[in-house]
Design an enzyme around this catalytic site. Structure first.
Site, mmCIF file in Angstrom:
data_model
loop_
_atom_site.group_PDB
_atom_site.id
_atom_site.type_symbol
_atom_site.label_atom_id
_atom_site.label_comp_id
_atom_site.label_asym_id
_atom_site.label_seq_id
_atom_site.Cartn_x
_atom_site.Cartn_y
_atom_site.Cartn_z
ATOM 1 N NE ARG A 107 5.266 39.956 -32.928
ATOM 2 C CZ ARG A 107 4.849 38.738 -32.653
ATOM 3 N NH1 ARG A 107 4.647 38.377 -31.408
ATOM 4 N NH2 ARG A 107 4.628 37.864 -33.613
ATOM 5 N N GLY B 58 -6.553 30.631 -14.878
ATOM 6 C CA GLY B 58 -7.286 30.389 -16.125
ATOM 7 C C GLY B 58 -6.486 29.699 -17.201
ATOM 8 C CG ASP C 207 -10.004 36.745 -15.481
ATOM 9 O OD1 ASP C 207 -10.424 36.428 -14.358
ATOM 10 O OD2 ASP C 207 -9.325 35.973 -16.184
ATOM 11 C CE LYS D 145 7.112 37.724 -28.751
ATOM 12 N NZ LYS D 145 6.905 37.524 -27.309
ATOM 13 C CG HIS E 81 4.724 37.998 -14.645
ATOM 14 N ND1 HIS E 81 3.785 38.139 -13.659
ATOM 15 C CD2 HIS E 81 4.102 38.334 -15.803
ATOM 16 C CE1 HIS E 81 2.646 38.563 -14.193
ATOM 17 N NE2 HIS E 81 2.824 38.687 -15.494
ATOM 18 C CD GLU F 293 -8.013 31.370 -20.247
ATOM 19 O OE1 GLU F 293 -7.282 32.190 -20.833
ATOM 20 O OE2 GLU F 293 -8.506 31.589 -19.130
ATOM 21 C CG HIS G 107 -6.958 37.540 -12.047
ATOM 22 N ND1 HIS G 107 -6.182 37.265 -10.946
ATOM 23 C CD2 HIS G 107 -6.096 37.932 -13.015
ATOM 24 C CE1 HIS G 107 -4.915 37.484 -11.242
ATOM 25 N NE2 HIS G 107 -4.829 37.895 -12.489
ATOM 26 C CB CYS H 220 -0.973 36.264 -13.396
ATOM 27 S SG CYS H 220 -1.801 37.195 -14.722
#
Length: 759
Positions: A15, A435, A602, A18, A697, A487, A644, A729
């Site tokens: 990665r 969530g 979801d 990224k 986002h 979570e 969702h 989201c």
């Protein structure tokens, strides 16, 4: 016969891509160094394809974020809100289009056909297209100069680009073709002048359902482009499905046609057998699965290749993947932690290139010369098929008796909603979140230490409880109405459950790009799926013990687990989905038994699993809806089931969304809010619904007025009594201060709306 590739994973085997993007965004990497790092990754990708013996290597498939965004930027298609003043699109503007900035929200993001890759939707309204820079020419020159690679530039085709764009009416399509054709022609002429021999023009839209008028547009496009650059050869590449109008597609005035022989349901091969293939064209034969991770049955592929050879001479066949390898991890060579029987059956991008090279040689020279390699591939596949993980009798028996399982809740929504209203007594326009809460560096560090054995189970559980306590307190302070536990113990929303269910395996380096720098590591469903023990009860019950407000139990649904995993290829997908659903049902029942009365299952990936052909939609939707209902059918009326869904065009599956029979659904819509709200002007939705009022986002925090306008727009067509207010989201990727500020603003906007809409 030659071997070819259509596209390669951008991210690097560790990665690196990224990490470079995120370092640049964080201001830790200067622009010059950033360009240098991405160049090194790009060149290494080309070297790997060289080393694997691929004859035709794509160039220009590498991107700084997204290939559709690249095409929009190349043509100067920047919305006015970004204050673009022409010329080459700089990195600041380029990333603002994708991520937003303080002045302007990002462009819409949605799924790339039926994959889990997201692209940035071009906005054409009021745009004045112009060629800003020929990025394909740059890519071709770099590959040739640095590595001696005579690359094949990859260009998103005009018709696919337009069909995936927004901001124009159907009546304006022809005029937009006229506006873009000169720019495409200029790109091709410059490539022709440089000495480029072939250009791959990706038109996956040809694998969807098109009418005769649309095909006429496509034909006009390619008549123009081939005339504009007569010395250049064009390969029109399709993928993800068969082409409906085979004869019209292969008759396009180009030099080659690429077809998918993996996901075509046998239709492309049948069409070639029936109608033949033009003698003046090259066939790009997509024989190796560009989206799956399993070793191919090379003997079966050779049979297909032999069948193609009856219609196309071998010198006009290019053996290639069915699509770009963007959708699979880089290499399986690093996966030493997997059981050998599973690891040996895997084929990621590097391994697929090897399969393509071997298949090409065996096709050209005969299978006997490569008997040892073919036998080794056979052994790997057969060993996995005989694994005990695929022989769980209890699972097979339950699937065989599926007709006897409850597949719908016993009471209607009207009856359930009254029971739930009496139990919960929520205010008008209840507020909640989807969530997850921010996964801070401290959380990720603690999880990593725990996984490495550097942090005891006891200390890790204490740490997770501290995070839950922190965010229960914050939700209380923010005055949300329905809480979540956050979570914090979870990594990926599918991986977490896969790790706790039988039948799943997990790679160490099997990352794929989802959107931007967001990479996911899909689980591998390789065996029969079964429930083993409660997965979410402890954390949810602990969170509920800290507050009088309801805390939702949070699960990932069976279709999303299926669609966001790499799935075994020896069983129908609907059977695997039902196995997952029955396992999740046991978790739903465990949460309810523990006193959790709101449970969110979801399904963000429900729509992305739709087949590309509308004629196949209903079959998929029927079994997908049934699998969801299998997972939730046994709870009491008072238990409120939420779900969702993420970015998608929902208006054409509203009936199926309603058929899920969830009491409340939230939909990720902030980047395309008005379009979805418009759907409810034509469809009366009778259940609880939340249309996301801000985009998680982007780091930008919208104002209360902006959120209020979204609420007002929704309530023009929805009853305030059924409307929930939430982000669009989960908040896992955001920072704590951004999250708190945005939720505080959301609650403020809600209070204003309550005063306006209170009966």
């Amino acid at each position: 016969m030659k071997s070819g590739n259509l596209g390669y994973p951008r991210i690097g085997k560790n990665r690196e891509w990224k990490k470079a993007l995120e370092a640049f965004w964080a201001g830790k990497l200067e622009e010059e160094a950033f360009h240098a790092e991405l160049k090194a990754i790009r060149l290494n990708n080309l070297k790997i394809q060289q080393e694997q013996g691929i004859d035709i290597i794509p160039v220009g498939d590498f991107t700084y974020y997204d290939h559709i965004l690249d095409t929009a930027a190349m043509f100067g298609l920047v919305p006015q809100r970004f204050n673009y003043d022409g010329g080459e699109v700089n990195l600041s503007t380029y990333y603002a289009l994708a991520r937003g900035n303080k002045e302007a929200p990002a462009c819409e993001m949605t799924k790339w056909f039926n994959t889990n890759y997201h692209y940035i939707v071009p906005e054409l309204e009021n745009a004045q297209p112009v060629l800003t820079r020929n990025r394909l020419l740059d890519a071709y020159r770099e590959a040739k100069t640095e590595l001696g690679v005579e690359g094949r530039p990859v260009l998103v085709g005009p018709y696919t680009f337009l069909k995936l764009s927004k901001g124009y009416t159907p009546d304006e399509l022809a005029s937009w073709i006229d506006r873009l054709l000169p720019l495409y022609s200029q790109v091709l002429r410059e490539l022709e002048s440089e000495g480029v021999q072939w250009v791959q023009v990706d038109e996956p839209i040809l694998a969807t359902t098109l009418d005769v008028e649309e095909l006429a547009h496509v034909n006009r496009i390619y008549e123009t482009l081939t005339k504009e650059a007569p010395g250049l050869k064009l390969l029109v590449q399709t993928y993800f499905e068969s082409v409906d109008h085979y004869e019209a597609v292969v008759a396009l005035p180009v030099h080659g046609i690429g077809l998918d022989f993996v996901h075509d349901r046998g239709q492309n091969l049948a069409a070639i057998r029936k109608h033949g293939f033009p003698t003046d064209k090259v066939l790009g034969a997509g024989l190796i699965d560009g989206r799956g991770i399993w070793k191919a049955d090379l003997r079966a592929k050779l049979e297909t290749l032999q069948a193609l050879g009856e219609a196309v001479t071998s010198d006009r066949i290019i053996v290639q993947p069915s699509s770009s390898l963007l959708h699979v991890p880089v290499t399986a060579a690093q996966e030493s932690g997997l059981e050998p029987v599973l690891r040996d059956a895997l084929s990621f991008a590097v391994e697929k290139l090897g399969e393509i090279a071997l298949l090409t040689k065996a096709g050209a020279n005969g299978a006997d010369a490569y008997a040892a390699e073919l036998e080794a591939a056979d052994r790997s596949r057969i060993a996995l098929q005989q694994s005990p993980a695929r022989a769980r009798t209890s699972v097979h028996e339950r699937i065989a008796a599926l007709a006897g399982e409850p597949s719908a809740r016993p009471s209607s929504f009207e009856v359930r909603s009254k029971a739930q209203e009496a139990k919960w007594q929520l205010p008008l326009l209840p507020t909640t979140t989807i969530g997850s809460f921010p996964q801070t560096p401290e959380i990720r560090s603690a999880r990593l230490k725990w996984r490495k054995g550097q942090l005891s189970n006891e200390l890790y559980e204490t740490f997770i409880k501290e995070q839950i306590q922190l965010w229960i307190d914050l939700q209380t302070e923010l005055e949300l109405d329905v809480f979540v536990h956050g979570e914090f113990e979870r990594t990926d929303m599918v991986e977490f459950f896969g790790e706790k269910l039988a039948g799943f395996a997990f790679t160490s380096f099997g990352w794929v790009q989802s959107y931007g720098s967001r990479c996911v590591k899909p689980p591998i469903i390789y065996g029969d799926v079964a429930f083993t023990a409660p997965m979410t009860v402890d954390e949810t019950v602990y969170a509920q013990s800290l507050t009088d407000k309801p805390v939702k139990g949070m699960l990932t649904g069976p279709i999303t687990i299926l669609n966001w995993s790499f799935v075994r290829d020896d069983k129908p997908r609907n059977e695997v989905a039902d196995q997952i659903a029955l396992a999740l049902r046991e978790e739903v029942e465990a949460l309810e038994a523990a006193g959790i009365g709101m449970i969110q299952v979801d399904e963000p990936a429900m729509r992305e699993g739709l087949p590309l052909k509308r004629e196949h939609w209903q079959h998929y939707l029927d079994w997908a809806v049934n699998s969801f209902r299998l997972s939730t059918a046994t709870v009491q009326d008072e238990t409120q089931i939420h779900t969702h869904m993420c970015y998608s065009e929902f208006h054409d599956i509203i009936d199926s969304i309603s058929a899920l029979d969830a009491d409340v659904i939230s939909i990720e819509t902030s980047r395309s809010h008005g379009e979805l709200v418009g759907s409810f002007e034509e469809y009366t939705y009778d259940k609880g619904i939340g249309l996301g009022v801000y985009d998680i986002h982007s780091p930008r925090v919208p104002t209360a007025e902006e959120m209020g306008s979204m609420i007002d727009r929704a309530l023009r067509v929805l009853n305030p009594a059924q409307f929930w207010i939430n982000p669009d989201c989960g908040l896992k990727t955001r920072k704590q201060e951004e999250t708190v500020a945005a939720l505080r603003t959301m609650v403020e906007a809600t209070k204003i709306a309550r005063q306006k809409y209170q009966a």
